[in-house]
Design a protein around this motif. Structure first.
Motif, PDB file in Angstrom:
ATOM      1  N   LEU A  21       0.814  -1.205   0.000  1.00 36.39           N
ATOM      2  CA  LEU A  21       0.000   0.000   0.000  1.00 36.39           C
ATOM      3  C   LEU A  21       0.847   1.254   0.000  1.00 36.39           C
ATOM      4  N   LEU A  22       2.061   1.147   0.473  1.00 36.27           N
ATOM      5  CA  LEU A  22       2.870   2.331   0.697  1.00 36.27           C
ATOM      6  C   LEU A  22       3.727   2.710  -0.487  1.00 36.27           C
ATOM      7  N   ILE A  23       3.668   1.991  -1.542  1.00 40.37           N
ATOM      8  CA  ILE A  23       4.577   2.220  -2.649  1.00 40.37           C
ATOM      9  C   ILE A  23       4.177   3.471  -3.399  1.00 40.37           C
ATOM     10  N   GLY A  24       4.810   4.563  -3.087  1.00 42.12           N
ATOM     11  CA  GLY A  24       4.480   5.825  -3.728  1.00 42.12           C
ATOM     12  C   GLY A  24       4.914   5.881  -5.173  1.00 42.12           C
ATOM     13  N   ALA A  25       5.894   5.051  -5.552  1.00 39.47           N
ATOM     14  CA  ALA A  25       6.400   5.091  -6.920  1.00 39.47           C
ATOM     15  C   ALA A  25       5.527   4.318  -7.881  1.00 39.47           C
ATOM     16  N   MET A  57      -4.215   4.776  -6.462  1.00 39.31           N
ATOM     17  CA  MET A  57      -4.813   4.242  -5.242  1.00 39.31           C
ATOM     18  C   MET A  57      -3.758   3.869  -4.220  1.00 39.31           C
ATOM     19  N   SER A  58      -2.547   3.509  -4.686  1.00 40.15           N
ATOM     20  CA  SER A  58      -1.497   3.138  -3.753  1.00 40.15           C
ATOM     21  C   SER A  58      -1.046   4.318  -2.913  1.00 40.15           C
ATOM     22  N   GLU A  59      -1.420   5.550  -3.318  1.00 35.68           N
ATOM     23  CA  GLU A  59      -1.021   6.731  -2.574  1.00 35.68           C
ATOM     24  C   GLU A  59      -2.175   7.328  -1.785  1.00 35.68           C
ATOM     25  N   ARG A  60      -3.327   6.663  -1.774  1.00 35.46           N
ATOM     26  CA  ARG A  60      -4.459   7.152  -1.020  1.00 35.46           C
ATOM     27  C   ARG A  60      -4.541   6.435   0.326  1.00 35.46           C
ATOM     28  N   VAL A  61      -5.269   7.033   1.248  1.00 38.86           N
ATOM     29  CA  VAL A  61      -5.430   6.459   2.577  1.00 38.86           C
ATOM     30  C   VAL A  61      -6.854   5.946   2.723  1.00 38.86           C
ATOM     31  N   GLY A  86     -14.193   4.131  -0.845  1.00 40.93           N
ATOM     32  CA  GLY A  86     -13.132   4.916  -0.236  1.00 40.93           C
ATOM     33  C   GLY A  86     -12.012   4.098   0.380  1.00 40.93           C
ATOM     34  N   ILE A  87     -11.717   2.943  -0.235  1.00 43.33           N
ATOM     35  CA  ILE A  87     -10.702   2.025   0.275  1.00 43.33           C
ATOM     36  C   ILE A  87      -9.748   1.682  -0.857  1.00 43.33           C
ATOM     37  N   GLY A 185      -1.571   9.273   8.040  1.00 39.45           N
ATOM     38  CA  GLY A 185      -2.274   9.729   6.853  1.00 39.45           C
ATOM     39  C   GLY A 185      -1.378  10.188   5.723  1.00 39.45           C
ATOM     40  N   GLU A 186      -0.063  10.211   5.934  1.00 38.24           N
ATOM     41  CA  GLU A 186       0.877  10.631   4.895  1.00 38.24           C
ATOM     42  C   GLU A 186       1.450   9.385   4.233  1.00 38.24           C
TER      43      GLU A 186
END
Length: 289
Positions: A21-25, A57-61, A86-87, A185-186
């Motif tokens: 989920l955290l992969i911002g790239a 979506m990988s950058e959303r919370v 919203g998931i 949330g970041e």
């Protein structure tokens, strides 16, 4: 920041999904759905462009809906059900133990919240008993006569100890100064970054079993994920070299990798703690230093 039997395999896939989920790239997310036994159908979310304003979506919370469920209908996909509620797709897959390639079926009931439906417990604090001094009253009778003073004991207040779930005892995974801290949330700050020198030891933060050891997640480099019990995971990214394999049991303080800079701009360790798949602030659980 960017981060053995069939049973072990399933655990590994779920753990990877939670950290993924955290992969911002990441620029696209592939989800697969199968209806009525037909062939899986793949759909990709569009990649971010500088003009569209699209956010992967990988950058959303995710916003969990505790107690709520949804029934899969023909034509639904993991992507469709997650985005309309919203998931993130990977959160929905994790919360419902749906392994890659994220196949769902009509009539299947999916939860829109983590498995336990509860937030991470607060870190352990020492029990403290606070005793207030007695309250002394001296009521006056009519006519100005003072009665004998009476003493009333004030109730004792107590701050209960909040144990760490599963009795997990945490320790720092490596030595070094903090480069970045957790921020709720970041998406790019779901853990902490610890500075170090290439090759220095990276150690298990607590006893557990390695459920992932590889370099298959973009943005994390050589990554290790350890499962400590049914609720707690820890992740160690950007290693130079991994020293443990999937399914291996490790002890707190045991060296599991060599610090490095794979998928990073400098030598560092990216470290995360997750409770029921959701990131928590590691500094709330690690010893003060």
């Amino acid at each position: 920041m960017k981060l053995a039997s069939s049973v072990s395999s399933n655990i590994s896939m779920v753990a990877v999904a939670s950290i993924g989920l955290l992969i911002g790239a990441c620029t696209s997310t592939e989800v697969v759905q199968r209806s009525g036994g037909g062939a899986p159908v793949s759909s990709n979310t569009p990649s971010r462009t500088s003009n569209s304003g699209y956010v992967p979506m990988s950058e959303r919370v995710s916003q969990p809906k505790y107690g709520a469920t949804v029934i899969v209908e023909k034509g639904n996909t993991v992507y469709h059900l997650s985005t309309t509620n919203g998931i993130t797709p990977l959160d929905l897959a994790l919360w419902n133990n749906i392994p890659p390639p994220y196949t769902i079926y009509p009539g299947q009931r999916l939860k829109l919240y983590p498995s336990t439906g509860k937030a991470a417990p607060a870190p352990a604090v020492a029990t403290t008993n606070v005793v207030s001094p007695p309250v002394v009253t001296s009521p006056t009778r009519p006519g100005g006569t003072t009665t004998r003073p009476t003493t009333t004991a004030a109730p004792t207040a107590s701050v209960a100890t909040v144990p760490t779930a599963g009795n997990v005892s945490w320790r720092w995974p490596t030595d070094g100064n903090l480069l970045s801290t957790y921020k709720a949330g970041e998406p790019t700050r779901q853990g902490i970054d610890i500075a170090g020198t290439s090759g220095q030891p990276v150690r298990a933060a607590s006893d557990g079993t390695v459920v992932y050891s590889g370099a298959g997640l973009v943005g994390y480099g050589e990554l290790i994920i350890i499962k400590h019990n049914g609720e707690w995971l820890s992740a160690y990214g950007h290693n130079r070299k991994r020293l443990v394999s999937e399914g291996q049991k490790v002890s707190a303080g045991q060296q599991i990798a060599e610090l490095g800079r794979t998928a990073a701009s400098r030598d560092m360790l990216h470290f995360e703690i997750r409770y029921d798949g959701k990131p928590v602030d590691p500094q709330q659980y690690l010893p003060k230093r």
